[in-house]
Design a protein around this motif. Structure first.
Motif, PDB file in Angstrom:
ATOM      1  N   ASN A 185     106.964  80.613  -0.024  1.00  0.00           N
ATOM      2  CA  ASN A 185     108.077  80.020  -0.915  1.00  0.00           C
ATOM      3  C   ASN A 185     108.340  78.461  -0.426  1.00  0.00           C
ATOM      4  OD1 ASN A 185     109.668  80.386   1.615  1.00  0.00           O
ATOM      5  ND2 ASN A 185     110.766  81.972   0.601  1.00  0.00           N
ATOM      6  N   VAL A 186     107.715  78.057   0.699  1.00  0.00           N
ATOM      7  CA  VAL A 186     108.129  76.703   1.211  1.00  0.00           C
ATOM      8  C   VAL A 186     107.829  75.536   0.079  1.00  0.00           C
ATOM      9  CG1 VAL A 186     106.069  76.503   2.423  1.00  0.00           C
ATOM     10  CG2 VAL A 186     108.332  75.396   3.177  1.00  0.00           C
ATOM     11  N   THR A 187     107.023  75.637  -0.578  1.00  0.00           N
ATOM     12  CA  THR A 187     106.682  74.515  -1.441  1.00  0.00           C
ATOM     13  C   THR A 187     107.816  74.622  -2.380  1.00  0.00           C
ATOM     14  OG1 THR A 187     104.351  74.912  -1.367  1.00  0.00           O
ATOM     15  CG2 THR A 187     104.885  73.645  -3.410  1.00  0.00           C
ATOM     16  N   ASP A 188     108.101  75.559  -3.180  1.00  0.00           N
ATOM     17  CA  ASP A 188     109.177  75.450  -4.172  1.00  0.00           C
ATOM     18  C   ASP A 188     110.538  75.424  -3.323  1.00  0.00           C
ATOM     19  OD1 ASP A 188     110.480  76.135  -6.748  1.00  0.00           O
ATOM     20  OD2 ASP A 188     111.403  77.754  -5.707  1.00  0.00           O
ATOM     21  N   ALA A 232      99.990  74.060   5.061  1.00  0.00           N
ATOM     22  CA  ALA A 232      99.273  73.790   4.028  1.00  0.00           C
ATOM     23  C   ALA A 232      99.938  73.646   2.986  1.00  0.00           C
ATOM     24  CB  ALA A 232      98.100  74.534   3.815  1.00  0.00           C
ATOM     25  N   ALA A 233     101.165  74.560   2.680  1.00  0.00           N
ATOM     26  CA  ALA A 233     102.121  74.723   1.753  1.00  0.00           C
ATOM     27  C   ALA A 233     102.910  73.701   1.663  1.00  0.00           C
ATOM     28  CB  ALA A 233     102.865  76.044   1.790  1.00  0.00           C
ATOM     29  N   VAL A 234     103.405  73.170   2.734  1.00  0.00           N
ATOM     30  CA  VAL A 234     104.340  71.927   2.837  1.00  0.00           C
ATOM     31  C   VAL A 234     103.423  70.688   2.414  1.00  0.00           C
ATOM     32  CG1 VAL A 234     105.438  70.453   4.477  1.00  0.00           C
ATOM     33  CG2 VAL A 234     105.541  73.046   4.868  1.00  0.00           C
ATOM     34  N   ARG A 235     102.303  70.554   2.768  1.00  0.00           N
ATOM     35  CA  ARG A 235     101.593  69.287   2.416  1.00  0.00           C
ATOM     36  C   ARG A 235     101.184  69.496   0.828  1.00  0.00           C
ATOM     37  NH1 ARG A 235     103.826  67.467   5.646  1.00  0.00           N
ATOM     38  NH2 ARG A 235     103.456  67.654   8.034  1.00  0.00           N
ATOM     39  N   ALA A 236     100.901  70.586   0.509  1.00  0.00           N
ATOM     40  CA  ALA A 236     100.770  70.736  -1.079  1.00  0.00           C
ATOM     41  C   ALA A 236     102.160  70.636  -1.834  1.00  0.00           C
ATOM     42  CB  ALA A 236     100.486  72.154  -1.414  1.00  0.00           C
ATOM     43  N   ALA A 237     103.404  70.718  -1.090  1.00  0.00           N
ATOM     44  CA  ALA A 237     104.665  69.974  -1.704  1.00  0.00           C
ATOM     45  C   ALA A 237     104.750  68.529  -1.783  1.00  0.00           C
ATOM     46  CB  ALA A 237     105.857  70.792  -1.099  1.00  0.00           C
ATOM     47  N   ASP A 238     104.368  67.908  -0.577  1.00  0.00           N
ATOM     48  CA  ASP A 238     104.464  66.579  -0.582  1.00  0.00           C
ATOM     49  C   ASP A 238     103.289  65.820  -1.448  1.00  0.00           C
ATOM     50  OD1 ASP A 238     106.111  66.899   1.527  1.00  0.00           O
ATOM     51  OD2 ASP A 238     104.762  66.385   3.121  1.00  0.00           O
ATOM     52  N   ALA A 239     102.348  66.504  -1.311  1.00  0.00           N
ATOM     53  CA  ALA A 239     101.176  65.679  -2.631  1.00  0.00           C
ATOM     54  C   ALA A 239     101.722  65.779  -3.983  1.00  0.00           C
ATOM     55  CB  ALA A 239     100.116  66.674  -2.333  1.00  0.00           C
TER      56      ALA A 239
END
Length: 252
Positions: A185-188, A232-239
């Motif tokens: 859920n961190v990306t969201d 990895a999920a945090v970096r996906a959100a950043d991207a």
């Protein structure tokens, strides 16, 4: 041959910083560092199942390379004890997670000699809409950032996530999103909260802990694979934010 196109990169002020909290073991400190964490947290609140002594925190912090920050979490601790703990962990930031007033936070950090975070306990459910985060941030304006955690019985978020969508649309303080975060859920969470503040960091504890035979987190014992998936999920959100930075993010 055509020249390669430059990659889109997120400006450093918009990169989401990552803190792995509740560390008690050397291998977990090493895993957090290897995964790319910016900070690691040590709980100095004795009733917590993740608690370590200041001496143990100092031992673990000595494993940290340059530019990875140790954070000491305290709850309603007297100023002299906070100052003494900080003396054992050079470069540490203090995270106040209890009922400390702005003046108490200021005194316990040597009158601003050491940076600190102030936790805001955000009610679960619709109660989040009634919490005046803007006023709270103004009251604690000397804090480096306001950490958002779920308000549950006792201190700490208890692995619960509050309703991020009910936060104010604009908060003039740096924020740290915490409470119930996981690799799933961190990306969201980042996509919802980042547009509301100048910069955002995330803080995870139970969401990257190992599971026991009953499927529940083993408090204080981290899972290296979960840490890597969280990062990895945090970096996906950043991207994702980088692709829409001119639309989604406020000027800073």
């Amino acid at each position: 041959m055509s020249s390669p196109q430059p990659q889109t990169r997120l400006p450093s002020i918009h990169r989401t910083r990552i803190k792995i909290c509740g560390l008690t073991r050397e291998q977990d400190v090493d895993a957090a560092v290897a995964a790319g964490a910016d900070a690691v947290g040590f709980v100095l609140y004795a009733p917590s199942p993740r608690a370590v002594t200041p001496q143990r925190a100092a031992e673990l912090a000595r494993r940290l390379p340059p530019f990875v920050t140790p954070v000491l979490l305290v709850v309603n601790e007297i100023a002299t004890n906070v100052i003494a703990a900080c003396a054992q962990v050079p470069g540490a930031i203090v995270q106040f997670h209890g009922d400390e007033t702005p003046d108490e936070c200021w005194a316990a950090t040597g009158g601003g000699a050491r940076p600190y975070l102030r936790a805001a306990r955000i009610p679960l459910g619709d109660g989040a809409a009634r919490f005046d985060l803007v006023e709270y941030a103004q009251q604690h304006s000397r804090a480096q950032a306001i950490l958002l955690d779920a308000h549950v019985e006792g201190y700490g978020g208890g692995g619960k996530a509050f309703n991020w969508s009910l936060l104010p649309p604009s908060v003039g303080s740096h924020l740290v999103l915490s409470g119930g975060l996981t690799p799933a859920n961190v990306t969201d969470g980042i996509l919802q909260v980042r547009p509301r503040c100048p910069t955002l960091a995330v803080d995870v504890s139970s969401g990257v802990e190992a599971e026991g035979p009953d499927g529940r987190p083993v408090k204080g014992v981290k899972d290296a694979e979960k840490i890597y998936r969280f990062v990895a999920a945090v970096r996906a959100a950043d991207a994702q934010l980088a692709k829409n930075i001119h639309v989604d993010l406020p000027a800073t």
